[in-house]
Design a protein around this motif. Structure first.
Motif, short mmCIF file in Angstrom:
data_model
loop_
_atom_site.label_atom_id
_atom_site.label_comp_id
_atom_site.label_asym_id
_atom_site.label_seq_id
_atom_site.Cartn_x
_atom_site.Cartn_y
_atom_site.Cartn_z
N PHE A 1 0.71 1.49 -10.39
CA PHE A 1 1.47 0.94 -11.53
C PHE A 1 0.84 1.56 -12.93
N ARG B 1 3.75 -1.40 -4.56
CA ARG B 1 3.77 -1.79 -3.52
C ARG B 1 4.47 -1.33 -2.30
N THR C 1 7.49 -1.56 -11.52
CA THR C 1 6.68 -2.88 -11.42
C THR C 1 5.94 -2.73 -10.06
N ARG C 2 4.89 -3.62 -9.99
CA ARG C 2 3.99 -3.67 -9.02
C ARG C 2 4.53 -3.71 -7.73
N ASP D 1 -1.98 0.12 -4.86
CA ASP D 1 -0.68 -0.42 -5.48
C ASP D 1 -0.72 -0.46 -7.04
N ASN D 2 -1.94 -1.31 -7.60
CA ASN D 2 -2.24 -1.22 -8.78
C ASN D 2 -2.40 0.11 -9.72
N SER E 1 3.73 -7.80 -14.25
CA SER E 1 3.91 -6.55 -13.45
C SER E 1 5.59 -6.10 -13.72
#
Length: 176
Positions: free
Chosen positions: A76, A88, A83-84, A72-73, A21
């Motif tokens: 990313f 987020r 970063t994740r 959120d993924n 991540s």
């Protein structure tokens, strides 16, 4: 309910996985778990995945597909966040639109054909993040960096997903 605010790298080391991540971190220095007894072998815990177990198909593959569909993924993977955790936070603060509607829940599952865009008031921040990263978007999404738009074309197949995930362990847990 308590929230863990300590170093996230220790958690990754405890579970025996690499921290994918954080793009800033190239590799972790130690491969053992954190703490005094970190070098001792630990029994892996079972994780109850209700939605993946109810869905038809291979449970491990369905689990990975559900994780890849999170907003959120998607941000990313597309390179809109470093970063994740940052992805987020971008979603939590309401900077993301899915099909023209504001989404502030990071676990929101996108469907095939959904269009994810960044609101105009936060376009400058995301633009600076995207310029600092050089990320190739996965095959299952189309990214337009200039318009800050992501089209989630399709749900990914198992061959395209993380090869480190041991889906056989999930299947064995649920077959008991």
């Amino acid at each position: 309910m308590a929230k863990y605010t300590g170093p996230s790298n220790k958690l990754f080391r405890n579970y025996g996985v690499t921290d994918l991540s954080n793009r800033k971190l190239v590799s972790s220095l130690r491969q053992t778990a954190s703490g005094q007894h970190g070098a001792a072998r630990k029994k892996l815990s079972d994780y109850a995945i209700n939605k993946a177990a109810r869905t038809k198909g291979v449970t491990g593959t369905v689990l990975l597909q559900l994780l890849e569909r999170r907003v959120d993924n998607v941000l990313f993977r597309a390179g809109f966040a470093t970063t994740r955790k940052q992805a987020r936070q971008i979603v939590n603060h309401g900077h993301v639109l899915v099909n023209g509607k504001k989404v502030d829940i990071p676990s929101y599952l996108v469907k095939a054909g959904d269009i994810i865009t960044i609101r105009t008031r936060s376009a400058e921040f995301v633009k600076t993040v995207m310029e600092s990263l050089d990320v190739a978007a996965p095959q299952w999404m189309t990214v337009d960096a200039a318009a800050q738009k992501i089209v989630f074309d399709r749900i990914p197949e198992r061959e395209e997903l993380d090869p480190e995930f041991k889906e056989q362990l999930v299947i064995e847990y649920y077959s008991k």
